[in-house]
Scaffold this motif. Structure first.
Motif, PDB file in Angstrom:
ATOM      1  N   LYS A   1      21.091 -20.075 -41.355  1.00 35.55           N
ATOM      2  CA  LYS A   1      20.520 -18.315 -39.973  1.00 35.55           C
ATOM      3  C   LYS A   1      19.004 -18.905 -41.013  1.00 35.55           C
ATOM      4  O   LYS A   1      18.251 -17.823 -40.673  1.00 35.55           O
TER       5      LYS A   1
ATOM      6  N   HIS B   1      17.199 -14.251 -38.391  1.00 35.68           N
ATOM      7  CA  HIS B   1      18.302 -13.930 -38.134  1.00 35.68           C
ATOM      8  C   HIS B   1      19.174 -13.648 -38.619  1.00 35.68           C
ATOM      9  O   HIS B   1      20.143 -13.468 -39.787  1.00 35.68           O
ATOM     10  N   GLN B   2      20.857 -13.135 -38.157  1.00 31.52           N
ATOM     11  CA  GLN B   2      21.820 -12.208 -38.587  1.00 31.52           C
ATOM     12  C   GLN B   2      23.102 -13.403 -38.221  1.00 31.52           C
ATOM     13  O   GLN B   2      23.999 -12.855 -38.612  1.00 31.52           O
ATOM     14  N   ASP B   3      22.598 -14.621 -37.694  1.00 31.74           N
ATOM     15  CA  ASP B   3      23.955 -15.108 -37.182  1.00 31.74           C
ATOM     16  C   ASP B   3      23.611 -16.527 -36.692  1.00 31.74           C
ATOM     17  O   ASP B   3      22.274 -17.036 -37.241  1.00 31.74           O
ATOM     18  N   TYR B   4      24.527 -17.835 -36.395  1.00 29.09           N
ATOM     19  CA  TYR B   4      23.788 -18.997 -36.422  1.00 29.09           C
ATOM     20  C   TYR B   4      22.493 -19.073 -35.739  1.00 29.09           C
ATOM     21  O   TYR B   4      22.757 -18.068 -34.850  1.00 29.09           O
TER      22      TYR B   4
ATOM     23  N   GLY C   1      19.410 -17.180 -31.316  1.00 21.68           N
ATOM     24  CA  GLY C   1      20.834 -17.003 -31.885  1.00 21.68           C
ATOM     25  C   GLY C   1      22.014 -16.508 -31.485  1.00 21.68           C
ATOM     26  O   GLY C   1      21.909 -15.517 -31.005  1.00 21.68           O
TER      27      GLY C   1
END
Length: 520
Positions: free
Chosen positions: A145, A164-167, A185
C-alpha cells in the motif's frame, strides 16, 4: 447482324455491416499474428524507445526480450527467484527495471544483462515500476500500500507515500516533470504525488479497482482504467472528470497510446482491444483475440502490436510491408506492368485486349426460351444460399415473359421440392415477398390436385401455408403498431401547438417602472 442478348438484371441488395474507415484499413494491415507460448500469464509488455524496438515480456520468473522482426527471444533476464512483474525500459533503451514477489526493484543493463542495482524497502510485492523523465529516479508501486521514489546512483529511497488502503497495482510517471507521478489502488482511488511535498497533491475516485494508469504527452490529462470503464481526468484542475469510456463488458486490464499519441488502445478480459480516437473518444476499430487480455504493447510507428493473454500466449502482429517493385523489375517481369507514361514506338504493334462478353447459364437458357432449364440453373444450392436475388430475378423475368407456368408445370419429386423449399425460406424476406407471392399463387393453381403429389410435397405445401399465415399476422400486428404510434405522435404535436399558441396570445404586462411613470 443479330442483336446482343440483354442479361437478366438481378437487383443487388447491400448487406448491412461496419463502414470502411481509414482506421479500419490502417489496422487491418497488421499481418497474421504469430503466437508465442510463454511460461505463465504475461503480466506486462514494454517496447524499447530506440531502434529496432525490442520488446520485453514479463512472465513467471523471467523477463524475455524479443526481436520484433524475427519474433524470437533476443535476451533473457532470469535473476528472479520468484515471479517478476512490470519490466519497463528507460527512455534511452539502455536500462530496464522490474519488480516482483521478492519485494525488491531490480535494475538491469540491457546490453550485458547484468544486475546493476537492487532497491530494497518494500514489504509487499512490487507490481509496477517506472523511470522518471530525468532518467535518474524510479517510482515503484507495491502491494504493501505504499509508493516509493528511488535514486538510481545512490541506490537509496528518496521518499515514500502510504496513503492507499489496499494493494497498489497501477502507476504512471509524468512525461514532462520528474517529480510528478500517479498511483492507482484496489481501494478505487487514484492519487497524484509531488516528491517536493510529503502528501499526495489530490486524489480522485475511479469507482472500481484501478488496473492501469496513463498520462497523455502534455502531462495535464491522465486516464485510469478499472472495471468496465476508462475515465479521463484533468490534472490541472485538481482531478476534474472529463469523460467516461465504457466499451468493454469485462474488466479493462491495460491502456496504451499509439499512432503518435492520436489513438488510445484498451485491452480487456472480454478478449477485445478497443481503439479510440483521442480527439473524440469514439471507438474507431476493434481487435479480437482468442483469450482474456492481461497486457498490451505497441511499438513506435505502430509497426508491431503485442498482446499478452492469461494462458501465457503472446500474440505478435507486425505491419505488412508494401511490395516495392522498380520500373526495371516490372519490365523484366512482364510487358503488362509497363509504367503509366510508357508510349510504344512507331514500329510496335499494339494488340488490343479481347474481352469476351460471357453470359450465365440461366441467361443462355432464357435466350433459347428453355424456361424450365433456366429455373433449374438458379435453384441449385450454391445460388439459392449465396445469391437468392439471382433466383428471384429469374422468377421475375419469367413472370414478365408469361413463362413461369411453363417453367413450373410438370415438376415431380425433387424438382418440385426444391421450388417449395426456396419459397418457404425466402417468402418472408421483405426484398422478395412481392415476387414470391405471385410465384406461390401460380404454383397453387398448377398443383391444385393434391392426389398427384408425394407425401413430402404435401407436407411442404402445409408448411408454406403456415409461413404465409405467420407473415400475414405479423403484417397485421405491425400495421396496428404503426397506427398507435401515429396516434401518439399526432397527440404530442397537437399539445405542442396549443402550448405555443398560448404563449403567443399571452398579454404583455407593463413593467413596474412604466406603471410608476404613468401614475406620476
Amino acid at each position: 447482324m443479330m442483336a446482343s442478348f440483354k442479361k437478366t438484371n438481378a437487383k443487388i441488395f447491400a448487406k448491412p455491416g461496419p463502414k470502411t474507415t481509414p482506421d479500419t484499413v490502417y489496422w487491418k494491415k497488421l499481418g497474421v499474428p504469430v503466437l508465442v507460448k510463454e511460461f505463465g500469464p504475461i503480466d506486462y509488455i514494454d517496447f524499447s524507445p530506440v531502434q529496432p524496438h525490442y520488446f520485453a515480456l514479463t512472465c513467471s520468473v523471467r523477463v524475455q526480450i524479443y526481436n520484433p522482426i524475427t519474433k524470437l527471444v533476443f535476451k533473457t533476464l532470469s535473476r528472479f527467484r520468484e515471479t517478476a512483474y512490470g519490466a519497463t525500459f528507460r527512455s534511452d533503451g539502455r536500462l530496464l527495471c522490474a519488480g516482483g514477489e521478492e519485494n525488491h526493484v531490480k535494475l538491469f543493463d540491457v546490453k550485458s544483462k547484468s544486475l546493476l542495482r537492487v532497491f530494497k524497502g518494500h514489504t509487499g510485492a512490487v507490481h509496477r515500476c517506472y523511470f522518471t523523465a530525468d532518467k535518474t529516479h524510479i517510482a515503484s508501486f507495491s502491494d504493501d500500500k505504499s509508493v516509493a521514489f528511488w535514486d538510481i546512483p545512490s541506490e537509496k529511497q528518496v521518499s515514500s507515500f502510504s496513503e492507499h488502503q489496499d494493494y497498489i497495482r497501477a502507476g504512471a510517471v509524468s512525461p514532462v516533470s520528474p517529480d510528478i507521478f500517479l498511483s492507482g489502488g484496489y481501494d478505487n482511488i487514484v492519487r497524484m504525488y509531488d516528491t517536493r511535498t510529503n502528501v499526495s497533491v489530490f486524489h480522485v475516485d475511479h469507482g472500481a479497482p484501478v488496473e492501469s494508469l496513463l498520462f497523455l504527452p502534455t502531462g495535464g490529462i491522465f486516464m485510469s482504467a478499472g472495471g468496465t470503464e476508462v475515465r479521463v481526468w484533468d490534472a490541472f484542475s485538481g482531478g476534474r472528470l472529463l469523460a467516461k469510456l465504457s466499451q468493454h463488458h469485462k474488466t479493462i486490464t491495460c491502456l496504451h497510446l499509439a499512432s503518435d499519441n492520436k489513438r488510445l488502445l484498451s485491452g480487456s478480459l472480454d478478449h477485445h482491444v478497443k481503439i479510440y480516437d483521442i480527439a473524440t473518444y469514439q471507438v474507431v476499430h476493434t481487435l479480437d483475440y482468442p483469450n482474456a487480455i492481461l497486457s498490451l504493447g505497441v511499438s513506435p510507428g505502430d509497426e508491431t502490436v503485442v498482446v499478452g493473454m492469461v494462458d501465457g500466449v503472446a500474440s505478435i502482429s507486425r505491419r505488412e510491408e508494401e511490395e516495392r517493385i522498380t520500373k526495371q523489375e516490372r519490365k523484366r517481369i512482364s510487358f503488362r506492368y509497363a509504367p503509366d507514361n510508357f508510349r510504344p514506338a512507331s514500329a510496335d504493334i499494339v494488340v488490343p485486349e479481347l474481352v469476351l462478353d460471357r453470359i450465365s447459364k440461366h441467361d443462355e437458357c432464357l435466350r433459347k426460351f428453355q424456361y424450365s432449364k433456366a429455373l433449374d440453373c438458379v435453384l441449385i444450392p450454391f445460388v439459392v444460399n449465396k445469391n437468392p436475388m439471382v433466383t428471384v430475378a429469374v422468377y421475375q423475368e419469367l413472370l414478365r415473359r408469361k413463362g413461369l407456368q411453363t417453367a413450373l408445370a410438370g415438376r415431380e419429386g425433387k424438382a418440385l421440392l426444391v421450388v417449395l423449399r426456396f419459397l418457404i425460406k425466402y417468402i418472408g424476406d421483405y426484398r422478395f415477398t412481392r415476387v414470391l407471392l405471385d410465384v406461390t399463387n401460380i404454383l397453387l393453381d398448377i398443383y391444385d390436385d393434391a392426389s398427384s403429389l408425394s407425401l413430402e410435397a404435401k407436407k411442404l405445401f402445409v408448411v408454406l401455408a403456415e409461413r404465409v399465415k405467420a407473415e400475414e399476422k405479423l403484417t397485421v400486428d405491425l400495421t396496428a403498431l404503426q397506427g398507435e404510434l401515429q396516434l401518439l405522435l399526432s397527440g404530442a404535436s397537437v399539445a405542442e401547438t396549443k402550448k405555443i399558441s398560448a404563449v403567443e396570445e399571452k398579454p404583455i404586462l407593463p413593467s413596474r417602472t412604466a406603471q410608476s411613470y404613468t401614475v406620476r
